[in-house]
Write a protein that holds these residues in place. Structure first.
Motif: not given
Length: 106
Positions: A2-19
Motif C-alpha cells: 500500500m505504501e508504494s502504490g496504493g490500492n491499484a497495486i494491491v488489487n493487481s496482486i490480490f485480484e490477479a487470478r479473478l478473471a
C-alpha cells in the motif's frame, strides 16, 4: 504494498487470478453477504492472489504474504503469519510507539 502504490497495486496482486476464476468483483450495490464472501475469498482464502505480483512492487520493505495454495513466497524469508497476525503486530507496534511518544511529552 500500500505504501508504494496504493490500492491499484494491491488489487493487481490480490485480484490477479479473478478473471481466471470466472468470478467478478461485486458492485457497490451487492448485498452485504456477497461483498463479505468476496472480501474473505480475496484476502483470507486468497483465491485470486498471485504472489508474482510482488515482483512489480519495488518496495524491499513490503510484507510479503504467502498464498495458502503455494506456501511461502520465494525470497520472503518464510512464513510471516496470516494477514490478521501481521495486522495485529503492526497495531501493537504502533500503539507502543504512540504510548512512548505520549509519555515523553509529559
Amino acid at each position: 504494498a500500500m505504501e508504494s502504490g496504493g490500492n491499484a497495486i494491491v488489487n493487481s496482486i490480490f485480484e490477479a487470478r479473478l478473471a481466471q476464476s470466472g468470478k467478478s468483483k461485486p458492485s457497490n450495490h451487492a448485498d452485504g453477504q456477497t461483498r463479505e464472501r468476496y472480501i474473505r475469498d480475496k484476502y483470507e482464502r486468497r483465491k485470486y492472489f498471485d504472489p508474482a505480483g510482488y515482483a512489480n512492487v519495488g518496495n524491499p520493505g513490503a510484507v510479503v504474504p504467502q498464498s495458502p495454495a503455494s506456501g511461502p513466497v520465494p525470497g520472503s524469508g518464510g512464513s510471516r503469519g496470516t494477514p490478521s497476525d501481521v495486522a495485529r503486530q503492526r497495531v501493537a507496534s504502533r500503539q507502543a510507539r504512540m504510548r512512548s511518544a505520549h509519555s515523553n511529552m509529559e
